[in-house]
Design a protein around this motif. Structure first.
Motif, PDB file in Angstrom:
ATOM      1  N   CYS A   1      15.416  29.281  43.669  1.00 30.27           N
ATOM      2  CA  CYS A   1      16.711  29.195  42.992  1.00 30.27           C
ATOM      3  C   CYS A   1      17.193  30.600  42.633  1.00 30.27           C
ATOM      4  CB  CYS A   1      16.609  28.354  41.721  1.00 30.27           C
ATOM      5  SG  CYS A   1      16.144  26.628  41.994  1.00 30.27           S
ATOM      6  N   ALA A   2      18.501  30.747  42.537  1.00 35.20           N
ATOM      7  CA  ALA A   2      19.101  32.021  42.140  1.00 35.20           C
ATOM      8  C   ALA A   2      20.332  31.735  41.291  1.00 35.20           C
ATOM      9  CB  ALA A   2      19.485  32.853  43.364  1.00 35.20           C
ATOM     10  N   ILE A   3      20.757  32.736  40.544  1.00 32.17           N
ATOM     11  CA  ILE A   3      21.949  32.585  39.697  1.00 32.17           C
ATOM     12  C   ILE A   3      22.735  33.888  39.687  1.00 32.17           C
ATOM     13  CG2 ILE A   3      20.833  33.317  37.539  1.00 32.17           C
ATOM     14  CD1 ILE A   3      22.479  30.980  36.205  1.00 32.17           C
ATOM     15  N   ALA A   4      24.056  33.746  39.541  1.00 32.92           N
ATOM     16  CA  ALA A   4      24.935  34.909  39.463  1.00 32.92           C
ATOM     17  C   ALA A   4      26.074  34.596  38.510  1.00 32.92           C
ATOM     18  CB  ALA A   4      25.486  35.272  40.842  1.00 32.92           C
ATOM     19  N   ASP A   5      26.700  35.645  37.977  1.00 32.87           N
ATOM     20  CA  ASP A   5      27.891  35.452  37.155  1.00 32.87           C
ATOM     21  C   ASP A   5      29.081  35.135  38.059  1.00 32.87           C
ATOM     22  OD1 ASP A   5      29.539  38.002  37.786  1.00 32.87           O
ATOM     23  OD2 ASP A   5      27.531  38.763  37.357  1.00 32.87           O
ATOM     24  N   HIS A   6      30.232  34.808  37.445  1.00 34.82           N
ATOM     25  CA  HIS A   6      31.372  34.359  38.240  1.00 34.82           C
ATOM     26  C   HIS A   6      32.366  35.475  38.590  1.00 34.82           C
ATOM     27  CE1 HIS A   6      32.779  33.960  34.035  1.00 34.82           C
ATOM     28  NE2 HIS A   6      33.982  34.208  34.520  1.00 34.82           N
ATOM     29  N   SER A   7      31.935  36.715  38.496  1.00 35.35           N
ATOM     30  CA  SER A   7      32.774  37.814  38.979  1.00 35.35           C
ATOM     31  C   SER A   7      32.844  37.757  40.504  1.00 35.35           C
ATOM     32  CB  SER A   7      32.183  39.161  38.549  1.00 35.35           C
ATOM     33  OG  SER A   7      30.928  39.376  39.183  1.00 35.35           O
ATOM     34  N   LYS A   8      33.770  38.509  41.084  1.00 35.33           N
ATOM     35  CA  LYS A   8      33.860  38.557  42.543  1.00 35.33           C
ATOM     36  C   LYS A   8      32.544  39.020  43.149  1.00 35.33           C
ATOM     37  CE  LYS A   8      38.850  39.436  42.858  1.00 35.33           C
ATOM     38  NZ  LYS A   8      39.903  40.384  43.319  1.00 35.33           N
ATOM     39  N   GLU A   9      31.959  40.017  42.497  1.00 35.51           N
ATOM     40  CA  GLU A   9      30.681  40.541  42.990  1.00 35.51           C
ATOM     41  C   GLU A   9      29.573  39.500  42.868  1.00 35.51           C
ATOM     42  OE1 GLU A   9      33.196  43.879  41.332  1.00 35.51           O
ATOM     43  OE2 GLU A   9      32.590  41.871  40.676  1.00 35.51           O
TER      44      GLU A   9
END
Length: 226
Positions: free
Chosen positions: A11-19
């Motif tokens: 599993c992975a997670i990221a913020d909702h910025s374009k990057e």
């Protein structure tokens, strides 16, 4: 009877910025193997008209787009889940055939879920003078005793059955939560829902767990069998 089924895929997670969106997509594509299909999960189909990242992604013919309302029960490879909240994670993880899961978070801080599934943080937003994200609503951490009780519930009830209505599963769950509340422990609903989703609670059960936690914390004492 279905008991806890540990997560057996990365599993992975990221913020909702374009990057962050790009980083999550790159990560999930990196886990796409020959013959598999990439699934894009979104809460509502109308997002495909208002979010340029999703508009472009959904036009790719090799991507399968699914929604919360449409139901999501089976994947054939990695999944990119856009903006699920604490109550929706379980609906995604309940699908069969997932080989990798990347989540782009939005309004909920999903750090309890991240910890429990060992998710890799592929992009984390760092505010500066030109860009600011809204602050997450911070709940207190889950106390070890609360986690222990959640573990006890998980191995006792049938996770296929709803804890919302009158049933053995509801009675066990509510009784444990009442005992925790009566002895002074805080019941953070979002964190509890995330913990449950990471430990095999399916569909609406993490949401119902959070609902019971909110009600009990507000002074309501749900009726249970003696």
């Amino acid at each position: 009877m279905r008991s806890e089924c540990p997560v057996d895929y990365p599993c992975a997670i990221a913020d909702h910025s374009k990057e962050g969106c790009k980083a999550a997509l790159t990560w999930v594509v990196g886990h796409l193997e020959q013959g598999q299909t990439l699934t894009l999960w979104i809460p509502q189909k109308q997002m495909l008209r208002s979010n340029q990242f999703l508009v472009c992604l959904s036009k790719e013919p090799a991507i399968n787009v699914v929604t919360l309302r449409g139901g999501f029960y089976c994947a054939d490879g990695p999944v990119l889940a856009m903006y699920p909240n604490s109550n929706e994670i379980a609906w995604i993880m309940g699908a069969n055939g997932i080989t990798a899961l990347a989540v782009v978070q939005w309004s909920d801080d999903l750090d309890t879920w991240v910890k429990e599934v060992g998710a890799k943080v592929v992009h984390s937003f760092k505010p500066d003078k030109t860009r600011r994200f809204p602050f997450f609503e911070k709940e207190p951490e889950l106390d070890p005793e609360v986690i222990k009780r959640l573990e006890d519930i998980t191995v006792t009830i049938n996770l296929n059955n709803s804890i919302a209505s009158a049933s053995f599963e509801k009675d066990i769950t509510v009784r444990q939560l009442l005992q925790l509340h009566d002895t002074g422990y805080e019941l953070p609903p979002k964190r509890m829902a995330q913990w449950a989703a990471a430990h095999g609670w399916l569909y609406d059960n993490p949401k119902e767990l959070a609902n019971w936690a909110r009600k009990i914390s507000s002074g309501i004492r749900p009726r249970i069998s003696q």
